[in-house]
Design a protein around this motif. Structure first.
Motif, PDB file in Angstrom:
ATOM      1  N   PHE A   1      -1.644  15.134  -8.620  1.00 36.49           N
ATOM      2  CA  PHE A   1      -0.841  16.178  -9.256  1.00 36.49           C
ATOM      3  C   PHE A   1      -1.320  16.455 -10.682  1.00 36.49           C
ATOM      4  O   PHE A   1      -1.564  17.612 -11.057  1.00 36.49           O
ATOM      5  CB  PHE A   1       0.634  15.762  -9.256  1.00 36.49           C
ATOM      6  CG  PHE A   1       1.545  16.709  -9.990  1.00 36.49           C
ATOM      7  CD1 PHE A   1       1.962  17.886  -9.397  1.00 36.49           C
ATOM      8  CD2 PHE A   1       1.967  16.429 -11.278  1.00 36.49           C
ATOM      9  CE1 PHE A   1       2.791  18.767 -10.068  1.00 36.49           C
ATOM     10  CE2 PHE A   1       2.798  17.300 -11.959  1.00 36.49           C
ATOM     11  CZ  PHE A   1       3.216  18.468 -11.353  1.00 36.49           C
ATOM     12  N   PHE A   2      -1.476  15.412 -11.481  1.00 37.09           N
ATOM     13  CA  PHE A   2      -1.848  15.607 -12.884  1.00 37.09           C
ATOM     14  C   PHE A   2      -3.289  16.089 -13.018  1.00 37.09           C
ATOM     15  O   PHE A   2      -3.608  16.867 -13.931  1.00 37.09           O
ATOM     16  CB  PHE A   2      -1.624  14.308 -13.664  1.00 37.09           C
ATOM     17  CG  PHE A   2      -0.178  13.995 -13.893  1.00 37.09           C
ATOM     18  CD1 PHE A   2       0.608  14.835 -14.681  1.00 37.09           C
ATOM     19  CD2 PHE A   2       0.416  12.884 -13.308  1.00 37.09           C
ATOM     20  CE1 PHE A   2       1.964  14.560 -14.888  1.00 37.09           C
ATOM     21  CE2 PHE A   2       1.757  12.608 -13.508  1.00 37.09           C
ATOM     22  CZ  PHE A   2       2.535  13.442 -14.298  1.00 37.09           C
TER      23      PHE A   2
ATOM     24  N   LEU B   1       0.831  -1.205   0.000  1.00 39.40           N
ATOM     25  CA  LEU B   1       0.000   0.000   0.000  1.00 39.40           C
ATOM     26  C   LEU B   1       0.867   1.258   0.000  1.00 39.40           C
ATOM     27  O   LEU B   1       0.516   2.253  -0.634  1.00 39.40           O
ATOM     28  CB  LEU B   1      -0.924  -0.004   1.216  1.00 39.40           C
ATOM     29  CG  LEU B   1      -2.080  -1.008   1.184  1.00 39.40           C
ATOM     30  CD1 LEU B   1      -2.846  -0.985   2.492  1.00 39.40           C
ATOM     31  CD2 LEU B   1      -3.012  -0.733   0.013  1.00 39.40           C
ATOM     32  N   ALA B   2       1.993   1.203   0.717  1.00 37.22           N
ATOM     33  CA  ALA B   2       2.893   2.363   0.747  1.00 37.22           C
ATOM     34  C   ALA B   2       3.476   2.630  -0.637  1.00 37.22           C
ATOM     35  O   ALA B   2       3.676   3.789  -1.034  1.00 37.22           O
ATOM     36  CB  ALA B   2       4.006   2.128   1.763  1.00 37.22           C
ATOM     37  N   LEU B   3       3.745   1.558  -1.380  1.00 31.68           N
ATOM     38  CA  LEU B   3       4.293   1.732  -2.729  1.00 31.68           C
ATOM     39  C   LEU B   3       3.281   2.377  -3.671  1.00 31.68           C
ATOM     40  O   LEU B   3       3.666   2.966  -4.695  1.00 31.68           O
ATOM     41  CB  LEU B   3       4.730   0.372  -3.288  1.00 31.68           C
ATOM     42  CG  LEU B   3       5.932  -0.283  -2.594  1.00 31.68           C
ATOM     43  CD1 LEU B   3       6.199  -1.666  -3.176  1.00 31.68           C
ATOM     44  CD2 LEU B   3       7.181   0.598  -2.730  1.00 31.68           C
ATOM     45  N   LEU B   4       1.986   2.272  -3.325  1.00 37.04           N
ATOM     46  CA  LEU B   4       0.954   2.889  -4.158  1.00 37.04           C
ATOM     47  C   LEU B   4       0.781   4.379  -3.864  1.00 37.04           C
ATOM     48  O   LEU B   4       0.178   5.098  -4.663  1.00 37.04           O
ATOM     49  CB  LEU B   4      -0.390   2.182  -3.951  1.00 37.04           C
ATOM     50  CG  LEU B   4      -0.513   0.752  -4.482  1.00 37.04           C
ATOM     51  CD1 LEU B   4      -1.862   0.167  -4.099  1.00 37.04           C
ATOM     52  CD2 LEU B   4      -0.327   0.720  -5.995  1.00 37.04           C
ATOM     53  N   LEU B   5       1.303   4.837  -2.719  1.00 36.46           N
ATOM     54  CA  LEU B   5       1.105   6.236  -2.347  1.00 36.46           C
ATOM     55  C   LEU B   5       1.699   7.224  -3.359  1.00 36.46           C
ATOM     56  O   LEU B   5       1.060   8.235  -3.659  1.00 36.46           O
ATOM     57  CB  LEU B   5       1.679   6.497  -0.950  1.00 36.46           C
ATOM     58  CG  LEU B   5       0.785   6.062   0.215  1.00 36.46           C
ATOM     59  CD1 LEU B   5       1.495   6.309   1.544  1.00 36.46           C
ATOM     60  CD2 LEU B   5      -0.542   6.802   0.193  1.00 36.46           C
ATOM     61  N   PRO B   6       2.928   6.998  -3.868  1.00 36.66           N
ATOM     62  CA  PRO B   6       3.430   7.927  -4.894  1.00 36.66           C
ATOM     63  C   PRO B   6       2.523   7.992  -6.128  1.00 36.66           C
ATOM     64  O   PRO B   6       2.364   9.062  -6.731  1.00 36.66           O
ATOM     65  CB  PRO B   6       4.810   7.355  -5.255  1.00 36.66           C
ATOM     66  CG  PRO B   6       5.221   6.588  -4.039  1.00 36.66           C
ATOM     67  CD  PRO B   6       3.953   5.998  -3.498  1.00 36.66           C
ATOM     68  N   LEU B   7       1.917   6.854  -6.497  1.00 39.49           N
ATOM     69  CA  LEU B   7       1.000   6.855  -7.638  1.00 39.49           C
ATOM     70  C   LEU B   7      -0.258   7.654  -7.309  1.00 39.49           C
ATOM     71  O   LEU B   7      -0.801   8.363  -8.167  1.00 39.49           O
ATOM     72  CB  LEU B   7       0.638   5.417  -8.014  1.00 39.49           C
ATOM     73  CG  LEU B   7       1.804   4.516  -8.440  1.00 39.49           C
ATOM     74  CD1 LEU B   7       1.307   3.112  -8.758  1.00 39.49           C
ATOM     75  CD2 LEU B   7       2.519   5.110  -9.654  1.00 39.49           C
ATOM     76  N   LYS B   8      -0.725   7.532  -6.067  1.00 39.01           N
ATOM     77  CA  LYS B   8      -1.898   8.303  -5.639  1.00 39.01           C
ATOM     78  C   LYS B   8      -1.597   9.792  -5.694  1.00 39.01           C
ATOM     79  O   LYS B   8      -2.415  10.584  -6.181  1.00 39.01           O
ATOM     80  CB  LYS B   8      -2.272   7.891  -4.214  1.00 39.01           C
ATOM     81  CG  LYS B   8      -3.482   8.612  -3.656  1.00 39.01           C
ATOM     82  CD  LYS B   8      -3.832   8.087  -2.256  1.00 39.01           C
ATOM     83  CE  LYS B   8      -5.110   8.731  -1.743  1.00 39.01           C
ATOM     84  NZ  LYS B   8      -5.529   8.187  -0.434  1.00 39.01           N
TER      85      LYS B   8
ATOM     86  N   ARG C   1       3.805  23.983  -8.752  1.00 39.90           N
ATOM     87  CA  ARG C   1       4.213  23.973  -7.349  1.00 39.90           C
ATOM     88  C   ARG C   1       3.000  23.778  -6.433  1.00 39.90           C
ATOM     89  O   ARG C   1       3.049  22.992  -5.484  1.00 39.90           O
ATOM     90  CB  ARG C   1       4.927  25.284  -6.998  1.00 39.90           C
ATOM     91  CG  ARG C   1       5.397  25.343  -5.544  1.00 39.90           C
ATOM     92  CD  ARG C   1       6.137  26.645  -5.262  1.00 39.90           C
ATOM     93  NE  ARG C   1       6.622  26.670  -3.886  1.00 39.90           N
ATOM     94  CZ  ARG C   1       5.892  27.071  -2.839  1.00 39.90           C
ATOM     95  NH1 ARG C   1       4.638  27.468  -3.030  1.00 39.90           N
ATOM     96  NH2 ARG C   1       6.394  27.054  -1.619  1.00 39.90           N
ATOM     97  N   THR C   2       1.910  24.479  -6.721  1.00 42.94           N
ATOM     98  CA  THR C   2       0.694  24.332  -5.927  1.00 42.94           C
ATOM     99  C   THR C   2       0.152  22.914  -6.021  1.00 42.94           C
ATOM    100  O   THR C   2      -0.237  22.313  -5.010  1.00 42.94           O
ATOM    101  CB  THR C   2      -0.380  25.321  -6.405  1.00 42.94           C
ATOM    102  OG1 THR C   2       0.115  26.656  -6.269  1.00 42.94           O
ATOM    103  CG2 THR C   2      -1.655  25.179  -5.591  1.00 42.94           C
ATOM    104  N   ALA C   3       0.112  22.367  -7.243  1.00 44.08           N
ATOM    105  CA  ALA C   3      -0.382  21.006  -7.435  1.00 44.08           C
ATOM    106  C   ALA C   3       0.493  19.995  -6.697  1.00 44.08           C
ATOM    107  O   ALA C   3      -0.009  19.043  -6.087  1.00 44.08           O
ATOM    108  CB  ALA C   3      -0.432  20.671  -8.927  1.00 44.08           C
TER     109      ALA C   3
END
Length: 318
Positions: free
Chosen positions: A281-282, A269-276, A292-294
């Motif tokens: 962001f996008f 689940l932690a590895l999925l956090l960057p994808l979340k 920067r705000t995103a």
């Protein structure tokens, strides 16, 4: 709660702060140590932790602006993120874990929610609640909380009472709430009034309606936005809120050391956090926000909500 628990929480919190980490990591570590020594949580600790969370969200509400919720990037971004992450994760759970379609989609949607407590705490510690990305993150979290209530009703976990419609009349109470705030003065009555709003009206009141106590505390804070004494009230309950929140992190640690299987699941689940965070962001970039705000908003929302535990517990019991 044993006085020694507080002493241990203080020592480990101080140690981790000296190491350049947030003190809350030390409070979690104190909970793990106490659990290893055979200690367990108590009803009193549960109440302290719950009160700390409610006061935190009440303080966040005092600094919120309603106009930040009606921005397209807030409601549009949050709902679009839930939809995309729900479909992608739902397909993954269906294909890999073999869950039924309904359960896979429900679990996927719950993992799309972010933790209001962790995000608010992190933004507050960095004095970013009033920054644009801080207000944007809190706005997204409120929309998620409203979506969570709807999801829980659909799942049958906590169908709100028909009386829950009364919350739409909250703005009508604003004159009375403000008048009582003016009469409360500047001393202990002000603190007691803040506690009554957050814990009794917002907390117990919303729970009796079948709604989230956390959402209630936050909305009661929103009622006072713009009042000259709102910031004074926020400062008045600040220290008490900080102390009570120690109980929240101790409570988590006292649940015990995770098993190897649980650790494996946590790592995945932690590895999925960057994808979340990347998806947030996008999506925010698509709403023409600055990069920067995103990025800062996505970083604040890169967590899993406590709501996921509630839904999973309901699924297991059924």
């Amino acid at each position: 709660m044993d006085v020694l628990w507080l002493a241990l929480a203080f020592l480990l919190g101080l140690l981790f702060r000296r190491l350049g980490l947030p003190p809350l990591v030390g409070y979690l570590a104190a909970g793990f140590v106490l659990n290893a020594l055979g200690q367990h949580g108590s009803e009193l600790l549960d109440q302290i932790a719950h009160a700390g969370v409610l006061l935190l969200l009440f303080s966040v509400g005092l600094k919120l602006r309603f106009k930040s919720l009606v921005r397209p990037e807030v409601w549009g971004g949050s709902l679009l993120h839930l939809a995309v992450s729900g479909v992608l994760l739902g397909v993954g759970f269906y294909a890999v874990l073999g869950l039924p379609t309904g359960q896979a989609l429900l679990l996927a949607l719950t993992l799309g929610f972010s933790s209001t407590v962790l995000a608010a705490k992190a933004l507050e510690e960095k004095a970013e609640l009033r920054a644009f990305h801080g207000r944007l993150a809190i706005g997204v979290l409120i929309i998620q909380d409203l979506a969570a209530l709807a999801l829980m009703a659909v799942a049958g976990a906590a169908a709100p009472s028909p009386w829950a419609l009364l919350i739409f009349g909250l703005p009508l109470l604003r004159p009375l709430v403000i008048k009582l705030l003016d009469w409360s003065g500047h001393d202990e009555l002000l603190v007691l009034y803040g506690l009554a709003l957050a814990l009794v009206v917002g907390g117990l009141g919303f729970e009796h309606l079948g709604l989230s106590a956390e959402l209630g505390a936050l909305l009661l804070g929103v009622l006072l936005v713009g009042h000259p004494k709102a910031m004074e009230l926020s400062r008045a309950v600040w220290s008490l809120k900080e102390v009570l929140l120690v109980g929240f992190f101790l409570q988590i640690g006292l649940l015990g050391w995770p098993s190897l299987a649980a650790l494996g699941g946590a790592v995945l689940l932690a590895l999925l956090l960057p994808l979340k965070a990347a998806l947030f962001f996008f999506i925010l970039i698509a709403f023409r926000l600055r990069a920067r705000t995103a990025f800062l908003t996505a970083l604040a929302l890169a967590s899993y909500s406590e709501f996921a535990l509630i839904v999973v517990k309901f699924m297991v019991s059924n």
